[in-house]
Write a protein that holds these residues in place. Structure first.
Motif, PDB file in Angstrom:
ATOM      1  N   GLU A 218       0.673  -1.098   0.077  1.00 57.19           N
ATOM      2  CA  GLU A 218       0.095   0.065  -0.006  1.00 57.19           C
ATOM      3  C   GLU A 218       0.799   1.228  -0.138  1.00 57.19           C
ATOM      4  O   GLU A 218       0.518   2.210  -0.698  1.00 57.19           O
ATOM      5  N   LYS A 219       1.944   1.285   0.406  1.00 61.69           N
ATOM      6  CA  LYS A 219       2.734   2.330   0.876  1.00 61.69           C
ATOM      7  C   LYS A 219       3.639   2.708  -0.678  1.00 61.69           C
ATOM      8  O   LYS A 219       4.220   3.581  -0.840  1.00 61.69           O
ATOM      9  N   TYR A 220       3.390   1.723  -1.567  1.00 63.01           N
ATOM     10  CA  TYR A 220       4.038   1.857  -2.774  1.00 63.01           C
ATOM     11  C   TYR A 220       3.204   1.583  -3.951  1.00 63.01           C
ATOM     12  O   TYR A 220       3.231   0.694  -4.986  1.00 63.01           O
ATOM     13  N   PRO A 221       2.464   2.800  -4.204  1.00 69.20           N
ATOM     14  CA  PRO A 221       1.302   2.619  -5.179  1.00 69.20           C
ATOM     15  C   PRO A 221       2.133   2.970  -6.620  1.00 69.20           C
ATOM     16  O   PRO A 221       3.180   3.633  -6.761  1.00 69.20           O
ATOM     17  N   ILE A 222       1.354   2.450  -7.873  1.00 62.96           N
ATOM     18  CA  ILE A 222       1.550   2.729  -8.931  1.00 62.96           C
ATOM     19  C   ILE A 222       1.250   4.197  -9.306  1.00 62.96           C
ATOM     20  O   ILE A 222       0.200   4.455  -8.980  1.00 62.96           O
ATOM     21  N   PRO A 223       2.014   4.962  -9.899  1.00 61.99           N
ATOM     22  CA  PRO A 223       1.579   6.606 -10.102  1.00 61.99           C
ATOM     23  C   PRO A 223       0.354   6.379 -10.990  1.00 61.99           C
ATOM     24  O   PRO A 223       0.128   5.601 -12.016  1.00 61.99           O
ATOM     25  N   GLN A 224      -0.578   7.289 -10.705  1.00 59.42           N
ATOM     26  CA  GLN A 224      -1.751   7.649 -11.548  1.00 59.42           C
ATOM     27  C   GLN A 224      -1.530   7.771 -12.923  1.00 59.42           C
ATOM     28  O   GLN A 224      -2.409   7.320 -13.643  1.00 59.42           O
ATOM     29  N   GLN A 225      -0.631   8.700 -13.447  1.00 58.81           N
ATOM     30  CA  GLN A 225      -0.500   8.729 -14.817  1.00 58.81           C
ATOM     31  C   GLN A 225      -0.180   7.214 -15.620  1.00 58.81           C
ATOM     32  O   GLN A 225      -0.744   7.135 -16.584  1.00 58.81           O
ATOM     33  N   VAL A 226       0.625   6.433 -14.787  1.00 56.67           N
ATOM     34  CA  VAL A 226       1.097   4.936 -15.263  1.00 56.67           C
ATOM     35  C   VAL A 226      -0.411   4.468 -15.338  1.00 56.67           C
ATOM     36  O   VAL A 226      -0.397   3.766 -16.725  1.00 56.67           O
ATOM     37  N   LYS A 227      -1.007   4.369 -14.262  1.00 59.04           N
ATOM     38  CA  LYS A 227      -2.107   3.612 -14.311  1.00 59.04           C
ATOM     39  C   LYS A 227      -3.298   4.010 -15.407  1.00 59.04           C
ATOM     40  O   LYS A 227      -3.906   2.967 -16.095  1.00 59.04           O
TER      41      LYS A 227
END
Length: 345
Positions: A218-227
């Motif tokens: 949870e502390k290491y999310p995928i960046p929103q732009q990548v998603k």
């Protein structure tokens, strides 16, 4: 495993796309699925000629008389060996420029270095730190620039992954007519850090028709732009991309389970905390069994590997294709150099 895919899946149907490639390779997000397929097919073809037809050098020597600068601000094993041997095969000269060899970042700006170096060479293969460094280099270089690694992208690694997957699963689909017939519908499960490898996988695999299940703490999310970009590509290809924090959920139905280091170069001071944060993320046979991965799942890792990331039982098993994947770095880098740096351009 044989380097030739097999008689059916070795039908190279996307060569025409190689004539429309972008000038630079910063990320596979800038390439179409057909262009990616063309590069992977080219890599497979060259690999077969070298390993099964004893072709020691490219017969056309497309880099003859050319010098390719290898700018490495970070140490490397696979990328350096693959790039230097690829340039030799293509008839060119590799000029290795490590962080202690030139003024880059010390007494000279990146902009100035890019302009000076590119005025004397025919292509640049750069392994850098920040994404801004590779984009600035490409902006001011007068010759094509290929990203050998930055903190957001690693395109030649994912090309190697796709070649490996095509080789493995192509044998299981002997009637396939193209690379997309093999890749299409496969499910890739990522269990690990939110880093440049998974960002690049998300930039390439959904558009090639592959489902993805991405698991990071949870502390290491995928960046929103990548998603957002992965979502758009997945919708066009009619595949799914899902995100998880529980590895067992991510590996359900997986054909391919992938991980990478939890502590990248430059993060050594964070190691103790990261090991705590990634507790339960070690890829193991039990994880695959409990998570109900597909019975013929394979394991991939871009190396170097640390034991906390994957058990020996998986890493050295018949399911592991990590050394085939490592070798394929050469063939996909070679195909990229041939496409972007050669005398025909």
């Amino acid at each position: 495993m044989s380097s030739m895919i097999n008689n059916a899946t070795a039908r190279f149907t996307h060569k025409a796309a190689l004539g429309t490639l972008p000038r630079n390779m910063i990320s596979l997000g800038d390439f179409s699925a057909e262009q990616i397929a063309g590069l992977v097919e080219s890599a497979a073809e060259i690999k077969h000629k070298v390993k099964h037809e004893n072709q020691a050098f490219h017969p056309e020597q497309p880099l003859k008389g050319k010098t390719i600068a290898l700018l490495f601000s970070k140490r490397s094993t696979r990328t350096r060996v693959a790039s230097e041997s690829s340039i030799a095969y293509l008839g060119g000269h590799a000029m290795f420029l490590g962080k202690d060899d030139i003024q880059l970042g010390v007494n000279e700006s990146l902009r100035d270095s890019a302009q000076v170096i590119s005025s004397m060479v025919d292509g640049i293969f750069a392994r850098v730190g920040a994404h801004s460094e590779i984009t600035e280099m490409a902006r001011y270089s007068s010759v094509p620039v290929v990203n050998a690694l930055c903190d957001q992208n690693h395109p030649t690694q994912i090309l190697a992954d796709l070649l490996t997957i095509w080789e493995v699963f192509g044998k299981r689909k002997p009637q396939a007519q193209s690379i997309f017939d093999v890749l299409g519908g496969l499910r890739v499960a990522w269990v690990g850090d939110a880093n440049n490898i998974i960002y690049e996988m998300l930039a390439a695999m959904p558009k090639c028709g592959m489902h993805m299940s991405v698991c990071t703490p949870e502390k290491y999310p995928i960046p929103q732009q990548v998603k957002q970009q992965a979502k758009a590509d997945a919708e066009r290809a009619n595949v799914s991309v899902t995100y998880h924090t529980n590895p067992l959920e991510a590996v359900e139905g997986a054909d391919i389970v992938v991980t990478d280091t939890w502590v990248s170069m430059g993060q050594e001071s964070e190691k103790a905390q990261r090991l705590r944060d990634f507790a339960g993320y070690q890829v193991s046979m039990d994880m695959a069994r409990q998570g109900k991965a597909n019975k013929d799942w394979i394991f991939m890792h871009c190396l170097p590997r640390k034991p906390e990331e994957v058990t020996d039982e998986v890493f050295y098993s018949d399911r592991s294709v990590v050394f085939q994947e490592a070798e394929n770095r050469k063939w996909t880098i070679l195909a990229t150099f041939n496409a972007l740096f050669s005398t025909k351009n």
